[in-house]
Design a protein around this motif. Structure first.
Motif, PDB file in Angstrom:
ATOM      1  N   ILE A  96       8.550 -10.046 -12.177  1.00 34.92           N
ATOM      2  CA  ILE A  96       7.928  -8.745 -11.957  1.00 34.92           C
ATOM      3  C   ILE A  96       6.545  -8.915 -11.333  1.00 34.92           C
ATOM      4  CG2 ILE A  96       6.932  -6.733 -13.129  1.00 34.92           C
ATOM      5  CD1 ILE A  96       9.312  -7.042 -15.156  1.00 34.92           C
ATOM      6  N   LYS A  97       5.772  -9.862 -11.846  1.00 36.80           N
ATOM      7  CA  LYS A  97       4.434 -10.110 -11.294  1.00 36.80           C
ATOM      8  C   LYS A  97       4.538 -10.542  -9.835  1.00 36.80           C
ATOM      9  CE  LYS A  97       0.012 -12.328 -11.750  1.00 36.80           C
ATOM     10  NZ  LYS A  97      -0.503 -11.591 -10.629  1.00 36.80           N
ATOM     11  N   GLY A  98       5.482 -11.402  -9.529  1.00 31.42           N
ATOM     12  CA  GLY A  98       5.673 -11.845  -8.156  1.00 31.42           C
ATOM     13  C   GLY A  98       6.028 -10.692  -7.227  1.00 31.42           C
ATOM     14  N   LEU A  99       6.928  -9.843  -7.669  1.00 33.90           N
ATOM     15  CA  LEU A  99       7.314  -8.685  -6.862  1.00 33.90           C
ATOM     16  C   LEU A  99       6.149  -7.711  -6.701  1.00 33.90           C
ATOM     17  CD1 LEU A  99      10.923  -8.007  -8.183  1.00 33.90           C
ATOM     18  CD2 LEU A  99      10.252  -8.905  -5.947  1.00 33.90           C
ATOM     19  N   ARG A 100       5.404  -7.499  -7.786  1.00 32.00           N
ATOM     20  CA  ARG A 100       4.254  -6.590  -7.738  1.00 32.00           C
ATOM     21  C   ARG A 100       3.234  -7.076  -6.724  1.00 32.00           C
ATOM     22  NH1 ARG A 100      -0.598  -6.582 -12.071  1.00 32.00           N
ATOM     23  NH2 ARG A 100      -1.041  -8.415 -10.819  1.00 32.00           N
ATOM     24  N   ASP A 101       2.834  -8.325  -6.838  1.00 30.15           N
ATOM     25  CA  ASP A 101       1.803  -8.857  -5.952  1.00 30.15           C
ATOM     26  C   ASP A 101       2.269  -8.892  -4.501  1.00 30.15           C
ATOM     27  OD1 ASP A 101       0.152  -9.125  -8.122  1.00 30.15           O
ATOM     28  OD2 ASP A 101       0.321 -11.299  -8.254  1.00 30.15           O
ATOM     29  N   GLY A 102       3.500  -9.303  -4.281  1.00 29.10           N
ATOM     30  CA  GLY A 102       4.028  -9.330  -2.922  1.00 29.10           C
ATOM     31  C   GLY A 102       4.104  -7.939  -2.313  1.00 29.10           C
ATOM     32  N   THR A 103       4.525  -6.976  -3.101  1.00 30.55           N
ATOM     33  CA  THR A 103       4.612  -5.593  -2.617  1.00 30.55           C
ATOM     34  C   THR A 103       3.237  -5.044  -2.267  1.00 30.55           C
ATOM     35  OG1 THR A 103       6.616  -5.210  -3.896  1.00 30.55           O
ATOM     36  CG2 THR A 103       5.373  -3.265  -3.209  1.00 30.55           C
ATOM     37  N   TYR A 104       2.244  -5.315  -3.102  1.00 34.33           N
ATOM     38  CA  TYR A 104       0.885  -4.847  -2.777  1.00 34.33           C
ATOM     39  C   TYR A 104       0.401  -5.456  -1.470  1.00 34.33           C
ATOM     40  CZ  TYR A 104       0.234  -2.334  -7.129  1.00 34.33           C
ATOM     41  OH  TYR A 104       0.356  -1.443  -8.151  1.00 34.33           O
ATOM     42  N   GLY A 105       0.707  -6.704  -1.233  1.00 38.11           N
ATOM     43  CA  GLY A 105       0.328  -7.329   0.029  1.00 38.11           C
ATOM     44  C   GLY A 105       0.990  -6.662   1.220  1.00 38.11           C
ATOM     45  N   LEU A 106       2.282  -6.373   1.094  1.00 36.45           N
ATOM     46  CA  LEU A 106       3.010  -5.702   2.185  1.00 36.45           C
ATOM     47  C   LEU A 106       2.501  -4.283   2.424  1.00 36.45           C
ATOM     48  CD1 LEU A 106       6.688  -6.846   1.545  1.00 36.45           C
ATOM     49  CD2 LEU A 106       5.185  -7.513   3.441  1.00 36.45           C
ATOM     50  N   VAL A 107       2.267  -3.547   1.352  1.00 37.99           N
ATOM     51  CA  VAL A 107       1.760  -2.179   1.496  1.00 37.99           C
ATOM     52  C   VAL A 107       0.384  -2.197   2.163  1.00 37.99           C
ATOM     53  CG1 VAL A 107       0.944  -0.138   0.231  1.00 37.99           C
ATOM     54  CG2 VAL A 107       3.111  -1.208  -0.396  1.00 37.99           C
ATOM     55  N   GLY A 108      -0.470  -3.131   1.744  1.00 34.39           N
ATOM     56  CA  GLY A 108      -1.792  -3.231   2.352  1.00 34.39           C
ATOM     57  C   GLY A 108      -1.725  -3.522   3.838  1.00 34.39           C
ATOM     58  N   LEU A 109      -0.875  -4.452   4.220  1.00 36.00           N
ATOM     59  CA  LEU A 109      -0.727  -4.767   5.642  1.00 36.00           C
ATOM     60  C   LEU A 109      -0.161  -3.580   6.423  1.00 36.00           C
ATOM     61  CD1 LEU A 109       0.599  -8.429   5.384  1.00 36.00           C
ATOM     62  CD2 LEU A 109      -1.645  -7.705   6.246  1.00 36.00           C
ATOM     63  N   ALA A 110       0.797  -2.884   5.839  1.00 29.25           N
ATOM     64  CA  ALA A 110       1.385  -1.716   6.506  1.00 29.25           C
ATOM     65  C   ALA A 110       0.342  -0.615   6.683  1.00 29.25           C
ATOM     66  CB  ALA A 110       2.585  -1.198   5.709  1.00 29.25           C
ATOM     67  N   LEU A 111      -0.449  -0.360   5.662  1.00 26.29           N
ATOM     68  CA  LEU A 111      -1.500   0.661   5.788  1.00 26.29           C
ATOM     69  C   LEU A 111      -2.479   0.306   6.889  1.00 26.29           C
ATOM     70  CD1 LEU A 111      -2.339   1.506   2.070  1.00 26.29           C
ATOM     71  CD2 LEU A 111      -1.398   3.054   3.779  1.00 26.29           C
ATOM     72  N   LEU A 112      -2.879  -0.944   6.900  1.00 30.00           N
ATOM     73  CA  LEU A 112      -3.844  -1.397   7.903  1.00 30.00           C
ATOM     74  C   LEU A 112      -3.267  -1.272   9.312  1.00 30.00           C
ATOM     75  CD1 LEU A 112      -6.715  -2.493   7.757  1.00 30.00           C
ATOM     76  CD2 LEU A 112      -5.775  -4.785   7.727  1.00 30.00           C
ATOM     77  N   ALA A 113      -2.016  -1.629   9.476  1.00 33.08           N
ATOM     78  CA  ALA A 113      -1.391  -1.619  10.799  1.00 33.08           C
ATOM     79  C   ALA A 113      -1.018  -0.218  11.277  1.00 33.08           C
ATOM     80  CB  ALA A 113      -0.143  -2.504  10.789  1.00 33.08           C
ATOM     81  N   PHE A 114      -0.536   0.635  10.377  1.00 32.44           N
ATOM     82  CA  PHE A 114       0.046   1.897  10.812  1.00 32.44           C
ATOM     83  C   PHE A 114      -0.767   3.148  10.476  1.00 32.44           C
ATOM     84  CE2 PHE A 114       3.684  -1.008  10.151  1.00 32.44           C
ATOM     85  CZ  PHE A 114       4.051  -1.127  11.487  1.00 32.44           C
ATOM     86  N   VAL A 115      -1.708   3.031   9.538  1.00 28.20           N
ATOM     87  CA  VAL A 115      -2.490   4.209   9.158  1.00 28.20           C
ATOM     88  C   VAL A 115      -3.958   4.034   9.538  1.00 28.20           C
ATOM     89  CG1 VAL A 115      -3.102   5.800   7.304  1.00 28.20           C
ATOM     90  CG2 VAL A 115      -0.888   4.667   7.261  1.00 28.20           C
ATOM     91  N   GLY A 116      -4.546   2.899   9.183  1.00 26.26           N
ATOM     92  CA  GLY A 116      -5.919   2.655   9.597  1.00 26.26           C
ATOM     93  C   GLY A 116      -6.821   2.179   8.476  1.00 26.26           C
ATOM     94  N   ALA A 117      -8.051   1.939   8.863  1.00 20.11           N
ATOM     95  CA  ALA A 117      -9.030   1.336   7.961  1.00 20.11           C
ATOM     96  C   ALA A 117      -9.365   2.223   6.770  1.00 20.11           C
ATOM     97  CB  ALA A 117     -10.304   0.989   8.731  1.00 20.11           C
ATOM     98  N   HIS A 118      -9.455   3.533   6.988  1.00 19.13           N
ATOM     99  CA  HIS A 118      -9.850   4.429   5.893  1.00 19.13           C
ATOM    100  C   HIS A 118      -8.799   4.438   4.784  1.00 19.13           C
ATOM    101  CE1 HIS A 118     -12.477   7.536   4.340  1.00 19.13           C
ATOM    102  NE2 HIS A 118     -11.399   8.233   4.016  1.00 19.13           N
ATOM    103  N   ALA A 119      -7.531   4.506   5.151  1.00 19.72           N
ATOM    104  CA  ALA A 119      -6.451   4.460   4.155  1.00 19.72           C
ATOM    105  C   ALA A 119      -6.442   3.114   3.436  1.00 19.72           C
ATOM    106  CB  ALA A 119      -5.103   4.719   4.818  1.00 19.72           C
ATOM    107  N   GLU A 120      -6.649   2.038   4.195  1.00 21.58           N
ATOM    108  CA  GLU A 120      -6.699   0.698   3.586  1.00 21.58           C
ATOM    109  C   GLU A 120      -7.867   0.585   2.623  1.00 21.58           C
ATOM    110  OE1 GLU A 120      -5.679  -3.468   3.066  1.00 21.58           O
ATOM    111  OE2 GLU A 120      -4.577  -1.706   3.689  1.00 21.58           O
ATOM    112  N   ALA A 121      -8.995   1.221   2.961  1.00 19.57           N
ATOM    113  CA  ALA A 121     -10.166   1.183   2.081  1.00 19.57           C
ATOM    114  C   ALA A 121      -9.853   1.835   0.730  1.00 19.57           C
ATOM    115  CB  ALA A 121     -11.349   1.881   2.751  1.00 19.57           C
TER     116      ALA A 121
END
Length: 121
Positions: free
Chosen positions: A48-73
């Protein structure tokens, strides 16, 4: 320059989440020991911890790439709660203070710095 640093730090932190997640999925006991609370057995909680941490990394990268800096902040600001919680978990379970503060608390500070830099853009 600020943009490069802000985006660079956010990308590195998100990739580290992916790496930590992968480590918990591939070598859970070693990852738990490095976390600061060794596991006696491979359990679902380590997965569960592995999935949680990996998912947060993917969501963060997706926000940065597709939404922008403010959403990532905003994301980083909220995600900073996780390493703060990890700090308390390590301390409550008798883990080393070096891991609690040197890994988890320091990570929370870096994530908050990343959020501040992204908000400044």
């Amino acid at each position: 320059m600020l943009t490069t640093v802000a985006y660079g730090l956010a990308i590195v932190l998100n990739l580290m989440c992916l790496l930590i997640g992968a480590r918990f999925l591939l070598v859970p006991r070693a990852a738990a020991t490095a976390y600061g609370v060794p596991a006696k057995e491979d359990s679902a909680y380590l997965t569960i911890k592995g999935l949680r941490d990996g998912t947060y990394g993917l969501v963060g990268l997706a926000l940065l790439a597709f939404v922008g800096a403010h959403a990532e902040a905003w994301f980083m600001l909220i995600v900073a709660l996780l390493p703060l919680g990890d700090t308390l978990i390590v301390l409550r379970n008798g883990g080393p203070k070096a891991a609690a503060f040197g890994i988890h608390f320091a990570t929370a500070v870096l994530v908050l710095i990343s959020a501040a830099l992204l908000f400044a853009l």
